[in-house]
Design an enzyme around this catalytic site. Structure first.
Site, PDB file in Angstrom:
ATOM      1  N   ASP A 120     -20.901  12.882 -14.443  1.00  0.00           N
ATOM      2  CA  ASP A 120     -22.352  12.527 -13.937  1.00  0.00           C
ATOM      3  C   ASP A 120     -22.556  11.666 -12.798  1.00  0.00           C
ATOM      4  OD1 ASP A 120     -21.467  10.083 -15.077  1.00  0.00           O
ATOM      5  OD2 ASP A 120     -22.975   9.916 -16.532  1.00  0.00           O
TER       6      ASP A 120
ATOM      7  N   CYS B 115       0.734  -1.168  -0.278  1.00  0.00           N
ATOM      8  CA  CYS B 115       0.047   0.321   0.161  1.00  0.00           C
ATOM      9  C   CYS B 115       0.715   1.427  -0.005  1.00  0.00           C
ATOM     10  CB  CYS B 115      -0.992  -0.069   1.291  1.00  0.00           C
ATOM     11  SG  CYS B 115      -2.236  -1.310   1.197  1.00  0.00           S
TER      12      CYS B 115
END
Length: 224
Positions: A140, A47
């Site tokens: 959107d 990570c």
């Protein structure tokens, strides 16, 4: 796992605590494109390399009007402390800020709602951790593409940038991008475009590859 988003779904307008304060997700995105990427835990090796790479590429995402936001099942306090390690990994000053926020999901509410949990990887308490999910949202607020990696496999952020270029191009132009396509290379004319319409839409010309079937479906044009 329960929950999850399908292509075309509008992402819920969730509220969350982050390293830059509390947000409402739709407000955070505004009219921009967005990428939400999860990681299993703070202070873990793979990570750290991933978020370090994301930090380095933040200007590239900004050039494409893409807002970045990360998520894991750790607290804001852990995120801020870990950010120092990420910056140090990059050879930068070990400060608490990154070019993008990290969501606090210590109760796993969002991970469950969005389908991000990895059933095979668990923490020291036996609880599932977050997988390496990548969600791409358009202006959107709808899901345009998703990629899901197991916790053990680090992502390729060059590929993430590549698919953003494809998503943005194909959202506004009547083209598709072929295998291994990179920004600036030729694209494909979609099958629903007639030959006459293609001549008007693509003044740089259309090249059709001849095939044994005689069907003229492999049509290429310079990237518009």
């Amino acid at each position: 796992m329960p929950g999850g988003l399908l292509l075309g779904d509008e992402v819920p307008n969730f509220e969350a605590d982050t390293t830059v304060g509390r947000i409402r997700f739709h407000d955070f995105l505004g009219n921009s494109w967005g990428i939400l990427f999860s990681h299993p835990r703070d202070f873990t090796p793979v990570c750290t390399t991933e978020l370090g790479r994301a930090v380095k590429l933040a200007p590239e995402f900004a050039k494409r009007d893409v807002k970045m936001i990360a998520l894991s099942i750790d607290s804001v306090q852990d995120h801020l402390a870990w950010s120092k390690d990420i910056n140090a990994y990059n050879g930068d000053e070990p400060k608490e800020t990154l070019p993008f926020p990290i969501i606090d999901d210590h109760k796993r509410d969002l991970a469950i709602m969005l389908g991000m949990l990895d059933p095979d990887e668990r923490d020291s308490q036996g609880m599932p951790v977050t997988a390496r999910a990548v969600f791409f949202f358009g202006p959107d607020k709808k899901l345009k593409l998703s990629i899901l990696y197991p916790a053990t496999t680090g992502r390729n952020f060059d590929e993430i940038l590549r698919v953003i270029d494809s998503l943005q191009l194909t959202a506004y132009k009547k083209v598709a991008t072929p295998v291994d396509w990179k920004n600036g290379e030729s694209v494909m004319v979609i099958p629903t475009i007639s030959e006459d319409e293609a001549k008007d839409l693509f003044p740089k010309g259309v090249f059709t590859k001849e095939l044994p079937s005689g069907k003229k479906y492999l049509r290429y044009t310079p990237q518009p």
